[in-house]
Design a protein around this motif. Structure first.
Motif, PDB file in Angstrom:
ATOM      1  N   LEU A 226      44.537  34.800  29.074  1.00 41.26           N
ATOM      2  CA  LEU A 226      43.956  33.654  28.375  1.00 41.26           C
ATOM      3  C   LEU A 226      43.928  33.966  26.889  1.00 41.26           C
ATOM      4  O   LEU A 226      43.710  35.115  26.487  1.00 41.26           O
ATOM      5  N   TYR A 227      44.147  32.941  26.086  1.00 44.78           N
ATOM      6  CA  TYR A 227      43.983  33.085  24.641  1.00 44.78           C
ATOM      7  C   TYR A 227      42.569  32.657  24.308  1.00 44.78           C
ATOM      8  O   TYR A 227      42.164  31.531  24.595  1.00 44.78           O
ATOM      9  N   ASP A 228      41.795  33.571  23.727  1.00 43.40           N
ATOM     10  CA  ASP A 228      40.419  33.316  23.308  1.00 43.40           C
ATOM     11  C   ASP A 228      40.479  32.711  21.910  1.00 43.40           C
ATOM     12  O   ASP A 228      40.701  33.417  20.924  1.00 43.40           O
ATOM     13  N   THR A 229      40.325  31.388  21.822  1.00 43.93           N
ATOM     14  CA  THR A 229      40.547  30.666  20.575  1.00 43.93           C
ATOM     15  C   THR A 229      39.638  31.134  19.442  1.00 43.93           C
ATOM     16  O   THR A 229      40.132  31.441  18.350  1.00 43.93           O
TER      17      THR A 229
ATOM     18  N   GLU B 211      42.803  47.898  35.475  1.00 44.31           N
ATOM     19  CA  GLU B 211      42.415  46.817  34.571  1.00 44.31           C
ATOM     20  C   GLU B 211      41.536  45.826  35.313  1.00 44.31           C
ATOM     21  O   GLU B 211      41.668  45.642  36.516  1.00 44.31           O
ATOM     22  N   ARG B 212      40.663  45.157  34.543  1.00 37.42           N
ATOM     23  CA  ARG B 212      39.725  44.215  35.139  1.00 37.42           C
ATOM     24  C   ARG B 212      39.830  42.866  34.447  1.00 37.42           C
ATOM     25  O   ARG B 212      40.154  42.774  33.274  1.00 37.42           O
ATOM     26  N   CYS B 213      39.510  41.825  35.207  1.00 35.25           N
ATOM     27  CA  CYS B 213      39.423  40.476  34.657  1.00 35.25           C
ATOM     28  C   CYS B 213      38.297  40.462  33.627  1.00 35.25           C
ATOM     29  O   CYS B 213      37.189  40.933  33.904  1.00 35.25           O
TER      30      CYS B 213
ATOM     31  N   CYS C 107      42.742  39.552  29.493  1.00 39.03           N
ATOM     32  CA  CYS C 107      43.264  39.730  30.850  1.00 39.03           C
ATOM     33  C   CYS C 107      42.375  38.953  31.822  1.00 39.03           C
ATOM     34  O   CYS C 107      41.146  39.011  31.710  1.00 39.03           O
ATOM     35  N   VAL C 108      42.998  38.242  32.773  1.00 41.04           N
ATOM     36  CA  VAL C 108      42.231  37.527  33.789  1.00 41.04           C
ATOM     37  C   VAL C 108      42.906  37.656  35.147  1.00 41.04           C
ATOM     38  O   VAL C 108      44.110  37.878  35.237  1.00 41.04           O
TER      39      VAL C 108
ATOM     40  N   PRO D  58      45.999  43.023  39.023  1.00 41.81           N
ATOM     41  CA  PRO D  58      47.237  43.781  39.196  1.00 41.81           C
ATOM     42  C   PRO D  58      48.097  43.711  37.929  1.00 41.81           C
ATOM     43  O   PRO D  58      47.833  42.911  37.025  1.00 41.81           O
ATOM     44  N   GLY D  59      49.144  44.510  37.893  1.00 37.76           N
ATOM     45  CA  GLY D  59      50.119  44.386  36.813  1.00 37.76           C
ATOM     46  C   GLY D  59      50.733  42.995  36.872  1.00 37.76           C
ATOM     47  O   GLY D  59      50.823  42.393  37.925  1.00 37.76           O
ATOM     48  N   GLY D  60      51.133  42.475  35.733  1.00 44.87           N
ATOM     49  CA  GLY D  60      51.710  41.132  35.698  1.00 44.87           C
ATOM     50  C   GLY D  60      50.690  40.024  35.840  1.00 44.87           C
ATOM     51  O   GLY D  60      51.026  38.898  36.184  1.00 44.87           O
TER      52      GLY D  60
END
Length: 198
Positions: free
Chosen positions: A40-43, A24-26, A50-51, A34-36
């Motif tokens: 961010l919530y994209d309003t 996974e990527r930011c 994922c970040v 990494p896992g965990g």
């Protein structure tokens, strides 16, 4: 080839290898996460992104990012039994998300994804009066997660990404018309992990 061109090629090559490996990527800077990892919530889009940890720090304060992105908090609080019947939702595994505009949505996981419907805002206020901790639920990024299926009586304030993990779990484990033998033990493990992480 210039030094900048060679460096760009090496970076692209590493990024291609990482993507091929299924990492996974930011969604802001494209760094592997990494896992965990934080979210961010994209309003404007109403989606969770994922970040990486460094990017999440940029949005830790109120007003950061001019309100476009909001950091999903990490708190998990188990509540005493809450009478969610006042909300008029006829399912036993459901999460309620208050929105910044004052509305409240309910979503129940199903084999096809989350079923979604609007909840009467007055009913939510009535429930919050009966359980004052619900007034602290951060709009859009936290939820009231309820599980009264199969004799359980679990009520939690959780990050909204936990709710989406539960929806994914139901979709992954559900078999046949009734769910099969795997889905309900998986749901019980999910709630046991909430207890461990709180």
């Amino acid at each position: 080839m210039t030094m900048d061109g060679a460096l760009a090629r090496v970076i692209r090559s590493a990024a291609d290898r990482t993507a091929a490996a299924g990492v996974e990527r930011c969604e802001l800077c494209a760094a592997p996460v990494p896992g965990g990892h934080p979210h961010l919530y994209d309003t404007p889009d109403g989606e969770v992104r994922c970040v990486c940890r460094p990017c999440s720090v940029l949005f830790a304060g109120d007003g950061a990012g001019q309100g476009r992105y909001r950091l999903v908090p990490r708190r998990r609080v188990r509540l005493p039994a809450v009478d969610t019947g006042v909300l008029g939702v006829p399912v036993g595994l459901v999460f309620f998300v208050p929105r910044a505009d004052g509305t409240v949505t309910a979503q129940g996981p199903s084999p096809a994804g989350a079923m979604r419907w609007e909840v009467d805002a007055g009913a939510w206020e009535k429930l919050a009066a009966m359980c004052p901790r619900l007034a602290s639920v951060a709009p859009d990024v936290e939820a009231l997660l309820v599980n009264t299926v199969r004799g359980l009586d679990e009520h939690w304030i959780v990050p909204v990404d936990d709710c989406y993990r539960m929806v994914a779990l139901i979709r992954r484990e559900w078999r046949g018309l009734s769910g099969g033998s795997r889905v309900w033990p998986a749901v019980e493990r999910f709630f046991a992990e909430l207890t461990e992480r709180s």
